[in-house]
Design a protein around this motif. Structure first.
Motif, PDB file in Angstrom:
ATOM      1  N   ASP A 135       0.958  -1.205   0.085  1.00 25.46           N
ATOM      2  CA  ASP A 135       0.128   0.069   0.156  1.00 25.46           C
ATOM      3  C   ASP A 135       0.855   1.177  -0.042  1.00 25.46           C
ATOM      4  N   THR A 136       1.953   1.166   0.798  1.00 26.08           N
ATOM      5  CA  THR A 136       2.778   2.219   0.920  1.00 26.08           C
ATOM      6  C   THR A 136       3.689   2.473  -0.557  1.00 26.08           C
ATOM      7  N   ILE A 137       4.010   1.481  -1.156  1.00 22.66           N
ATOM      8  CA  ILE A 137       4.584   1.569  -2.441  1.00 22.66           C
ATOM      9  C   ILE A 137       3.733   2.058  -3.379  1.00 22.66           C
ATOM     10  N   TYR A 138       2.242   1.618  -3.372  1.00 22.76           N
ATOM     11  CA  TYR A 138       1.299   2.265  -4.341  1.00 22.76           C
ATOM     12  C   TYR A 138       1.169   3.885  -4.164  1.00 22.76           C
ATOM     13  N   ILE A 139       1.007   4.019  -2.969  1.00 20.08           N
ATOM     14  CA  ILE A 139       0.837   5.545  -2.517  1.00 20.08           C
ATOM     15  C   ILE A 139       2.127   6.383  -3.166  1.00 20.08           C
ATOM     16  N   LEU A 140       3.203   5.733  -2.924  1.00 25.69           N
ATOM     17  CA  LEU A 140       4.325   6.559  -3.498  1.00 25.69           C
ATOM     18  C   LEU A 140       4.420   6.597  -4.848  1.00 25.69           C
TER      19      LEU A 140
ATOM     20  N   GLY B 189       8.073   8.304   3.094  1.00 22.67           N
ATOM     21  CA  GLY B 189       7.577   7.196   2.516  1.00 22.67           C
ATOM     22  C   GLY B 189       8.529   5.977   2.350  1.00 22.67           C
ATOM     23  N   ILE B 190       9.811   6.541   2.169  1.00 26.57           N
ATOM     24  CA  ILE B 190      10.980   5.376   1.618  1.00 26.57           C
ATOM     25  C   ILE B 190      11.256   4.740   3.084  1.00 26.57           C
ATOM     26  N   SER B 191      11.288   5.657   4.153  1.00 28.53           N
ATOM     27  CA  SER B 191      11.566   5.006   5.475  1.00 28.53           C
ATOM     28  C   SER B 191      10.358   4.179   6.127  1.00 28.53           C
ATOM     29  N   ILE B 192       9.362   4.542   5.759  1.00 32.41           N
ATOM     30  CA  ILE B 192       8.072   3.679   6.012  1.00 32.41           C
ATOM     31  C   ILE B 192       8.326   2.308   5.666  1.00 32.41           C
ATOM     32  N   ILE B 193       8.735   2.191   4.072  1.00 35.09           N
ATOM     33  CA  ILE B 193       8.866   1.086   3.281  1.00 35.09           C
ATOM     34  C   ILE B 193      10.192   0.229   3.788  1.00 35.09           C
ATOM     35  N   THR B 194      10.962   1.033   4.232  1.00 36.87           N
ATOM     36  CA  THR B 194      12.217   0.244   4.913  1.00 36.87           C
ATOM     37  C   THR B 194      11.867  -0.462   6.236  1.00 36.87           C
ATOM     38  N   LEU B 195      11.301   0.277   7.042  1.00 35.38           N
ATOM     39  CA  LEU B 195      10.890  -0.229   8.390  1.00 35.38           C
ATOM     40  C   LEU B 195       9.861  -1.284   8.219  1.00 35.38           C
TER      41      LEU B 195
END
Length: 125
Positions: free
Chosen positions: A60-65, A84-90
């Motif tokens: 979902d976060t990748i889609y938003i980005l 966004g990238i930090s959320i994906i990484t975490l």
């Protein structure tokens, strides 16, 4: 801002409780040299569900980005991509640590052997 009456704000803390309980049980089993039991197995099944939620939130976060171009007419903050990238990484890190805990359970505590688990049940209690 944190809204107290928004249910979505409480999802991650509740999911983290499953992680903390499983990690405590795993630590205790390794420390005491015990084998796995049905309660630990049920906790691990709960972590399977939590892992699916992490995968969904990751996607979902990748889609938003990736839909950033659709909102070019809007003013987005400069921290949109870094956060966004930090959320994906975490999320990826958390999913990896969950898989690592499954590996440690299998390596140090052992597999869930149903025959051994059934022998430990005292039918007269």
């Amino acid at each position: 801002m944190f809204y107290f009456f928004k249910i979505d704000n409480y999802i991650f803390p509740i999911l983290s409780l499953v992680h903390f309980i499983f990690l405590y049980v795993l630590w205790f089993k390794i420390k005491e040299g015990e084998i796995s039991d049905p309660q630990m197995r049920n906790l691990e099944y709960g972590l399977y569900v939590v892992s699916l939620i992490y995968i969904f939130k990751f996607a979902d976060t990748i889609y938003i980005l990736s839909t950033y171009k659709e909102f070019e007419s809007h003013q987005l903050p400069a921290t949109f991509f870094p956060v966004g990238i930090s959320i994906i990484t975490l999320y990826a890190f958390l999913f990896g640590l969950t898989l690592l805990s499954f590996y440690y359970r299998k390596k140090h505590v052992g597999a869930y052997n149903i025959d051994i688990l059934n022998e430990q049940i005292d039918h007269w209690e």
